[in-house]
Write a protein that holds these residues in place. Structure first.
Motif, PDB file in Angstrom:
ATOM      1  N   THR A   1       0.847  -1.186   0.000  1.00  0.00           N
ATOM      2  CA  THR A   1       0.000   0.000   0.000  1.00  0.00           C
ATOM      3  C   THR A   1       0.881   1.234   0.000  1.00  0.00           C
ATOM      4  O   THR A   1       1.865   1.297   0.739  1.00  0.00           O
ATOM      5  N   GLN A   2       0.516   2.188  -0.837  1.00  0.00           N
ATOM      6  CA  GLN A   2       1.257   3.447  -0.920  1.00  0.00           C
ATOM      7  C   GLN A   2       0.269   4.609  -0.860  1.00  0.00           C
ATOM      8  O   GLN A   2      -0.782   4.557  -1.483  1.00  0.00           O
TER       9      GLN A   2
ATOM     10  N   THR B   1      -3.490   0.170  -3.043  1.00  0.00           N
ATOM     11  CA  THR B   1      -2.934  -1.122  -2.656  1.00  0.00           C
ATOM     12  C   THR B   1      -2.850  -1.994  -3.901  1.00  0.00           C
ATOM     13  O   THR B   1      -3.818  -2.073  -4.665  1.00  0.00           O
ATOM     14  N   VAL B   2      -1.683  -2.621  -4.094  1.00  0.00           N
ATOM     15  CA  VAL B   2      -1.506  -3.548  -5.212  1.00  0.00           C
ATOM     16  C   VAL B   2      -1.181  -4.935  -4.662  1.00  0.00           C
ATOM     17  O   VAL B   2      -0.619  -5.073  -3.577  1.00  0.00           O
ATOM     18  N   ASP B   3      -1.559  -5.953  -5.424  1.00  0.00           N
ATOM     19  CA  ASP B   3      -1.256  -7.317  -5.018  1.00  0.00           C
ATOM     20  C   ASP B   3       0.105  -7.740  -5.572  1.00  0.00           C
ATOM     21  O   ASP B   3       0.822  -6.927  -6.157  1.00  0.00           O
ATOM     22  N   GLN B   4       0.455  -9.013  -5.407  1.00  0.00           N
ATOM     23  CA  GLN B   4       1.763  -9.515  -5.811  1.00  0.00           C
ATOM     24  C   GLN B   4       1.995  -9.427  -7.314  1.00  0.00           C
ATOM     25  O   GLN B   4       3.127  -9.477  -7.772  1.00  0.00           O
TER      26      GLN B   4
ATOM     27  N   ALA C   1       6.575  -0.702  -7.550  1.00  0.00           N
ATOM     28  CA  ALA C   1       8.037  -0.755  -7.475  1.00  0.00           C
ATOM     29  C   ALA C   1       8.512  -1.374  -6.162  1.00  0.00           C
ATOM     30  O   ALA C   1       9.649  -1.860  -6.075  1.00  0.00           O
ATOM     31  N   GLN C   2       7.664  -1.399  -5.139  1.00  0.00           N
ATOM     32  CA  GLN C   2       8.033  -1.973  -3.844  1.00  0.00           C
ATOM     33  C   GLN C   2       7.724  -3.467  -3.743  1.00  0.00           C
ATOM     34  O   GLN C   2       8.085  -4.107  -2.756  1.00  0.00           O
ATOM     35  N   ILE C   3       7.067  -4.013  -4.755  1.00  0.00           N
ATOM     36  CA  ILE C   3       6.698  -5.431  -4.701  1.00  0.00           C
ATOM     37  C   ILE C   3       7.936  -6.320  -4.600  1.00  0.00           C
ATOM     38  O   ILE C   3       7.956  -7.279  -3.827  1.00  0.00           O
ATOM     39  N   ALA C   4       8.967  -6.014  -5.383  1.00  0.00           N
ATOM     40  CA  ALA C   4      10.171  -6.853  -5.384  1.00  0.00           C
ATOM     41  C   ALA C   4      10.787  -6.960  -3.996  1.00  0.00           C
ATOM     42  O   ALA C   4      11.104  -8.058  -3.532  1.00  0.00           O
ATOM     43  N   SER C   5      10.956  -5.827  -3.317  1.00  0.00           N
ATOM     44  CA  SER C   5      11.569  -5.879  -1.987  1.00  0.00           C
ATOM     45  C   SER C   5      10.670  -6.593  -0.986  1.00  0.00           C
ATOM     46  O   SER C   5      11.146  -7.343  -0.134  1.00  0.00           O
TER      47      SER C   5
END
Length: 153
Positions: free
Chosen positions: A39-40, A50-53, A87-91
């Motif tokens: 969530t951003q 909010t985005v999923d995987q 962009a935060q999904i990877a981490s």
């Protein structure tokens, strides 16, 4: 000499155990990955995405303040928050996968590389242009104020 190499049945049992362990690991990875969400919020907190995987938007929350913004500003903030979350999904994925994958850096690199390729860091946020851009699309009168017109309607 390895005793398992001399016994084909023992070798088959060992392979089966390794395969079963990998299948359990894959199932655990799938379950953990499916639960990942990021969530951003916009800088003023009026927009939350909010985005999923997979990077798909699963929730969009707008405050009353967001609804008072110009449409182009609001859409820019929504897209900016979405891209930052993606962009935060990877981490986030790396955090949840590390305990499962462990030291298997080749698997981790392959998994993370795919996310970083699909969802790169967004460009730095540009300051919003605060000047009005002319009449809005719903202005049928071309900016003319007929209430102040001496000629009336």
């Amino acid at each position: 000499m390895n005793p398992a190499a001399a016994d084909p049945d023992a070798l088959m049992r060992q392979w089966n155990e390794q395969i079963q362990a990998k299948l359990r690991q894959a199932d655990e990875m799938k379950q953990v990955a499916n639960a990942v969400q990021v969530t951003q919020r916009s800088s003023d907190g009026s927009v939350s995405v909010t985005v999923d995987q997979n990077g798909i938007v699963s929730a969009l929350d707008l405050t009353d303040a967001a609804l008072r913004k110009r449409p182009e500003q609001l859409s820019s903030e929504i897209l900016g928050a979405m891209r930052t979350a993606q962009a935060q999904i990877a981490s986030r994925m790396q955090e949840v996968m590390a305990p499962i994958i462990g030291g298997d850096s080749a698997t981790m690199d392959a998994l993370m590389g795919g996310y970083q390729e699909r969802f790169p860091e967004p460009p730095p946020e540009q300051p919003a242009d605060r000047r009005p851009s002319g009449p809005s699309d719903d202005d049928d009168f071309g900016g003319h104020n007929f209430a102040r017109d001496d000629k009336g309607w």
